[in-house]
Design a protein around this motif. Structure first.
Motif, short mmCIF file in Angstrom:
data_model
loop_
_atom_site.label_atom_id
_atom_site.label_comp_id
_atom_site.label_asym_id
_atom_site.label_seq_id
_atom_site.Cartn_x
_atom_site.Cartn_y
_atom_site.Cartn_z
N ALA A 164 56.28 -1.47 22.91
CA ALA A 164 56.22 -2.59 23.89
C ALA A 164 55.82 -1.84 25.25
O ALA A 164 56.04 -0.73 25.40
CB ALA A 164 57.42 -3.44 23.88
N MET A 165 55.67 -2.87 26.12
CA MET A 165 55.26 -2.54 27.66
C MET A 165 56.44 -3.29 28.25
O MET A 165 56.76 -4.45 27.87
CB MET A 165 54.11 -2.81 28.13
N MET A 166 57.37 -2.78 29.05
CA MET A 166 58.43 -3.51 29.68
C MET A 166 58.10 -3.52 31.32
O MET A 166 57.42 -2.41 31.75
CB MET A 166 59.96 -2.88 29.57
N GLU A 167 58.22 -4.37 32.07
CA GLU A 167 58.05 -4.76 33.45
C GLU A 167 59.24 -5.15 34.08
O GLU A 167 59.97 -5.54 33.46
CB GLU A 167 56.88 -5.62 33.49
N HIS A 168 59.08 -4.73 35.54
CA HIS A 168 60.24 -5.07 36.29
C HIS A 168 60.51 -6.36 36.67
O HIS A 168 59.59 -7.10 37.04
CB HIS A 168 59.74 -4.41 37.69
N MET A 169 61.64 -6.95 36.47
CA MET A 169 61.97 -8.48 36.94
C MET A 169 62.46 -8.37 38.27
O MET A 169 62.91 -7.64 38.68
CB MET A 169 62.95 -8.84 35.90
N HIS A 170 62.43 -9.61 38.99
CA HIS A 170 62.80 -9.64 40.12
C HIS A 170 64.27 -9.85 40.42
O HIS A 170 64.88 -10.39 39.36
CB HIS A 170 62.25 -11.18 40.71
#
Length: 447
Positions: free
Chosen positions: A69-75
């Motif tokens: 998977a690709m994980m991305e920064h959450m606010h």
């Protein structure tokens, strides 16, 4: 403070990630390509980027990789000081897990990270790992490439031209409408294909996998639209979910995006039968903060006067209406202005444009205050002199709950405002919000 490590794009290395036993079991039971899940990473892990590629290890003995998977920064961090990361879609789940024995040449055990202790693979090892994945799972090779492409894909337009500026305003209007309608903004905005921008007549043309209908309106929507704009060419897109929520977005296609002065977002809520008109203004970056100058010749002052004229005419209407569960307003002012910051290259794909949103009444009052006067003798509004305004979340909640906006009986008067705006070169977007009418507080978690 240690310096941030820099990793060249050609030498990118991702992570092989596992979790503590309780969390691992929870994920394994729910692992599915459509699942949404996230985790927090220690603030000490300063090497983590806004987007990272991860292989998920969900069995320890023996070690087995279940997904990629690709994980991305959450606010935000929820006050924990940790960085929150979300697994993005599409998530590749392997039909049969990949065992450490299959990856013996890598020595998998020594490469595994946890959210508390991240060990980034160097570029050579990471590339070798990806090649092994493709060899072991040739049927998934294309899907592996799709996940890898997510890390560097862009779904936000730069603002290097008038066209891109207007498309980004429409993108923001679409995102606001989806939020007000209770739909998944992130899923829609992340489907934007910015390569189509050069030929797009509206933001709807940038959305992948979305049927956009030309000149096709539901009969209900046709009555609303024709009462406001009359008969003209439109582009229509419909968004919905399994809970009978619906948002229909209608864009008039008469005006060239290269020449329009800005857009108006007109929101009609079928449940509350109210209209809200949001006008976009672009702030400028000053030495200290963002600000929007308002000289005596500004067309903003003309628009404020038009809002006053509208409210005076609405007050002279002798149309009586019966109260309902949906009719009460905190304010029946339909006119709002959003003073926007400019594009941020590092902004998340699904994020809205940050800025200052104010009702016409509030803005008119603010401009009479000494705080609105700038050093040049004119007036301005910005973060440095205006502490009270709605942010995106506050405006969305008020609009979603029907606390603001004029009633449907003022539609004819509102059409005169829109006609005047059209003469000024402003393109229009109409969002028809159609939530289910619930006569209890069940949707708020109350019985």
């Amino acid at each position: 403070m240690p310096r941030r490590k820099k990793i060249a794009s050609t030498e990118y290395g991702g992570f092989i990630l596992t979790f503590e036993p309780g969390r691992t079991q929870w994920l394994q039971e729910r692992l599915h390509p459509e699942v949404d899940f996230s985790d927090s990473f220690s603030a000490l892990d300063w090497d983590i980027q806004s987007r990272e590629l991860v292989a998920l290890v969900l069995q320890q003995d023996p070690l087995q990789i279940h997904a990629f998977a690709m994980m991305e920064h959450m606010h935000g961090s929820g006050g924990s000081g940790k960085r929150k990361m979300r697994m993005a879609k599409p998530l590749l789940v392997f039909d049969q897990p990949i065992t450490s024995r299959m990856l013996a040449s890598l020595g998998l055990e020594s490469l595994v990270s946890t959210p508390e202790r991240l060990k980034r693979l160097d570029g050579r090892t990471w590339n070798e790992f990806i090649q092994l994945l493709r060899t072991l799972r040739p049927a998934d090779s294309r899907r592996i490439s799709d996940v890898i492409a997510l890390r560097t894909s862009q779904h936000r337009l730069p603002e290097d031209s008038q066209r891109e500026l207007r498309l980004n305003e429409q993108r923001d209007g679409l995102g606001l409408a989806l939020d007000i309608g209770g739909l998944d903004r992130a899923e829609v905005l992340k489907s934007m294909n910015i390569e189509r921008a050069a030929n797009a007549t509206s933001v709807l043309d940038l959305l992948d996998d979305l049927p956009v209908h030309e000149r096709t309106l539901l009969e209900h929507d046709r009555r609303i639209f024709s009462s406001l704009w009359g008969e003209q060419s439109v582009n229509v897109a419909t968004f919905g979910d399994s809970n009978e929520r619906s948002v229909r977005v209608i864009v008039t296609d008469q005006t060239d995006l290269e020449t329009v002065l800005g857009i108006d977002l007109l929101i009609y809520n079928c449940c509350h039968e109210n209209y809200i008109l949001l006008q976009y203004k672009r702030m400028h970056r000053k030495p200290k903060s963002w600000s929007y100058p308002i000289p005596p010749s500004s067309n903003l002052l003309t628009q404020l006067q038009r809002a006053k004229d509208f409210k005076a005419a609405a007050g002279r209407q002798n149309v009586l209406s019966s109260p309902s569960l949906w009719s009460y307003r905190l304010s029946d002012d339909p006119f709002f202005f959003k003073f926007c910051e400019q594009f941020r290259p590092g902004a998340r794909d699904e994020s809205l444009i940050p800025g200052i949103t104010m009702s016409a009444d509030h803005l008119d009052e603010f401009l009479q205050l000494p705080e609105s006067i700038n050093s040049g003798g004119g007036r301005a509004i910005g973060y440095q002199n205006c502490p009270r305004y709605f942010n995106n979340s506050e405006f969305i909640q008020l609009a979603k709950s029907g606390w603001i906006g004029t009633s449907a009986r003022s539609a004819k008067l509102l059409s005169e405002v829109l006609k005047a705006n059209k003469k000024g070169g402003r393109q229009a977007m109409l969002a028809i919000i159609d939530p289910p009418k619930e006569k209890s507080a069940a949707s708020r978690g109350r019985k």
